[in-house]
Design a protein around this motif. Structure first.
Motif, PDB file in Angstrom:
ATOM      1  N   ASN A 164      -5.685  13.673  17.341  1.00 15.31           N
ATOM      2  CA  ASN A 164      -5.842  13.299  18.754  1.00 15.31           C
ATOM      3  C   ASN A 164      -6.935  14.109  19.442  1.00 15.31           C
ATOM      4  N   ALA A 165      -7.185  15.310  18.977  1.00 14.73           N
ATOM      5  CA  ALA A 165      -8.251  16.129  19.576  1.00 14.73           C
ATOM      6  C   ALA A 165      -9.612  15.481  19.345  1.00 14.73           C
ATOM      7  N   LYS A 166      -9.726  14.736  18.259  1.00 16.35           N
ATOM      8  CA  LYS A 166     -10.978  14.055  17.937  1.00 16.35           C
ATOM      9  C   LYS A 166     -10.933  12.570  18.270  1.00 16.35           C
ATOM     10  N   ASN A 167      -9.797  12.121  18.809  1.00 22.47           N
ATOM     11  CA  ASN A 167      -9.648  10.697  19.144  1.00 22.47           C
ATOM     12  C   ASN A 167      -9.922   9.809  17.935  1.00 22.47           C
ATOM     13  N   THR A 168      -9.435  10.240  16.780  1.00 25.33           N
ATOM     14  CA  THR A 168      -9.762   9.549  15.525  1.00 25.33           C
ATOM     15  C   THR A 168      -8.510   9.330  14.689  1.00 25.33           C
ATOM     16  N   THR A 169      -8.435   8.154  14.103  1.00 21.76           N
ATOM     17  CA  THR A 169      -7.377   7.803  13.161  1.00 21.76           C
ATOM     18  C   THR A 169      -8.018   7.596  11.793  1.00 21.76           C
ATOM     19  N   TYR A 170      -7.303   8.012  10.749  1.00 20.90           N
ATOM     20  CA  TYR A 170      -7.833   7.928   9.393  1.00 20.90           C
ATOM     21  C   TYR A 170      -6.921   7.075   8.509  1.00 20.90           C
ATOM     22  N   LEU A 171      -7.514   6.502   7.485  1.00 21.91           N
ATOM     23  CA  LEU A 171      -6.740   5.825   6.446  1.00 21.91           C
ATOM     24  C   LEU A 171      -7.269   6.303   5.102  1.00 21.91           C
ATOM     25  N   GLN A 172      -6.499   7.163   4.456  1.00 20.46           N
ATOM     26  CA  GLN A 172      -6.843   7.634   3.124  1.00 20.46           C
ATOM     27  C   GLN A 172      -6.315   6.629   2.116  1.00 20.46           C
ATOM     28  N   MET A 173      -7.220   6.083   1.319  1.00 24.86           N
ATOM     29  CA  MET A 173      -6.842   5.044   0.357  1.00 24.86           C
ATOM     30  C   MET A 173      -7.091   5.559  -1.054  1.00 24.86           C
ATOM     31  N   ASN A 174      -6.029   5.711  -1.816  1.00 22.67           N
ATOM     32  CA  ASN A 174      -6.111   6.185  -3.199  1.00 22.67           C
ATOM     33  C   ASN A 174      -5.655   5.083  -4.151  1.00 22.67           C
ATOM     34  N   SER A 175      -5.982   5.263  -5.415  1.00 27.51           N
ATOM     35  CA  SER A 175      -5.583   4.295  -6.451  1.00 27.51           C
ATOM     36  C   SER A 175      -5.922   2.873  -6.032  1.00 27.51           C
ATOM     37  N   LEU A 176      -7.126   2.688  -5.576  1.00 27.53           N
ATOM     38  CA  LEU A 176      -7.528   1.379  -5.068  1.00 27.53           C
ATOM     39  C   LEU A 176      -7.524   0.326  -6.162  1.00 27.53           C
ATOM     40  N   LYS A 177      -7.177  -0.887  -5.746  1.00 28.22           N
ATOM     41  CA  LYS A 177      -7.108  -2.028  -6.647  1.00 28.22           C
ATOM     42  C   LYS A 177      -8.065  -3.115  -6.162  1.00 28.22           C
ATOM     43  N   PRO A 178      -8.496  -3.990  -7.048  1.00 26.62           N
ATOM     44  CA  PRO A 178      -9.374  -5.089  -6.608  1.00 26.62           C
ATOM     45  C   PRO A 178      -8.764  -5.908  -5.467  1.00 26.62           C
ATOM     46  N   GLU A 179      -7.453  -6.045  -5.452  1.00 23.74           N
ATOM     47  CA  GLU A 179      -6.805  -6.816  -4.387  1.00 23.74           C
ATOM     48  C   GLU A 179      -6.819  -6.110  -3.035  1.00 23.74           C
ATOM     49  N   ASP A 180      -7.300  -4.862  -2.994  1.00 26.06           N
ATOM     50  CA  ASP A 180      -7.476  -4.173  -1.708  1.00 26.06           C
ATOM     51  C   ASP A 180      -8.804  -4.541  -1.054  1.00 26.06           C
ATOM     52  N   THR A 181      -9.626  -5.294  -1.766  1.00 30.60           N
ATOM     53  CA  THR A 181     -10.911  -5.713  -1.217  1.00 30.60           C
ATOM     54  C   THR A 181     -10.709  -6.554   0.032  1.00 30.60           C
ATOM     55  N   ALA A 182     -11.334  -6.127   1.131  1.00 29.34           N
ATOM     56  CA  ALA A 182     -11.167  -6.814   2.414  1.00 29.34           C
ATOM     57  C   ALA A 182     -12.037  -6.118   3.454  1.00 29.34           C
ATOM     58  N   VAL A 183     -12.116  -6.742   4.613  1.00 34.91           N
ATOM     59  CA  VAL A 183     -12.655  -6.053   5.781  1.00 34.91           C
ATOM     60  C   VAL A 183     -11.471  -5.391   6.476  1.00 34.91           C
TER      61      VAL A 183
ATOM     62  N   VAL B 157       0.814  -1.221   0.000  1.00 37.73           N
ATOM     63  CA  VAL B 157       0.000   0.000   0.000  1.00 37.73           C
ATOM     64  C   VAL B 157       0.845   1.267   0.000  1.00 37.73           C
ATOM     65  N   LYS B 158       2.145   1.136   0.085  1.00 36.82           N
ATOM     66  CA  LYS B 158       3.018   2.313   0.105  1.00 36.82           C
ATOM     67  C   LYS B 158       2.807   3.158  -1.145  1.00 36.82           C
ATOM     68  N   GLY B 159       2.694   4.460  -0.930  1.00 36.61           N
ATOM     69  CA  GLY B 159       2.494   5.377  -2.042  1.00 36.61           C
ATOM     70  C   GLY B 159       1.038   5.547  -2.447  1.00 36.61           C
ATOM     71  N   ARG B 160       0.167   4.678  -1.918  1.00 35.06           N
ATOM     72  CA  ARG B 160      -1.265   4.776  -2.253  1.00 35.06           C
ATOM     73  C   ARG B 160      -2.115   5.112  -1.024  1.00 35.06           C
ATOM     74  N   PHE B 161      -1.726   4.592   0.125  1.00 38.90           N
ATOM     75  CA  PHE B 161      -2.484   4.809   1.359  1.00 38.90           C
ATOM     76  C   PHE B 161      -1.724   5.755   2.270  1.00 38.90           C
TER      77      PHE B 161
END
Length: 122
Positions: free
Chosen positions: A72-91, A62-66
């Motif tokens: 921390n103020a919102k107690n939230t972590t994010y994962l921005q996923m770009n250039s998604l591929k079919p092999e990224d399909t998952a839970v 996922v390097k270069g794509r995610f």
């Protein structure tokens, strides 16, 4: 408690942003990470981020794509996923560990969210 959201169906080449909201405790002193599990496969590491966001780690796939980030103020972590591929399909699962060190092994994480499904169509 961790609550993951943001999954959905997207075409290959598209983008999604996952969110992981923590409640019940302050996660500013926890490393947080994302893992994923495709159907019939073992859970695998995706990305992790240190307390301040200055230290990150990514799976080679996922390097270069995610991009992982946190607010921390919102107690939230994010994962921005770009250039998604079919092999990224998952839970996708978010996780947290009560330590300063960024780890890529699932058994190093103490807390887990319920998962959000990402489907990438070709």
């Amino acid at each position: 408690q961790l609550q993951a959201s943001g999954g959905g169906l997207v075409q290959a080449g598209g983008s999604l942003r996952l969110s992981c909201a923590a409640s019940g405790r302050t996660f500013s002193r926890y490393v947080t990470g994302w893992f994923r599990q495709a159907s019939g496969k073992e859970r695998e590491f995706v990305a992790a981020i240190g307390w301040t966001g200055g230290l990150t780690d990514y799976a080679d796939s996922v390097k270069g794509r995610f991009t992982i980030s946190r607010d921390n103020a919102k107690n939230t972590t994010y994962l921005q996923m770009n250039s998604l591929k079919p092999e990224d399909t998952a839970v996708y699962f978010c996780a947290a560990r009560a330590s300063w060190s960024v780890e890529n092994e699932a058994n190093k994480y103490n807390y887990w969210g319920q998962g959000t499904k990402v489907t990438v169509s070709s």
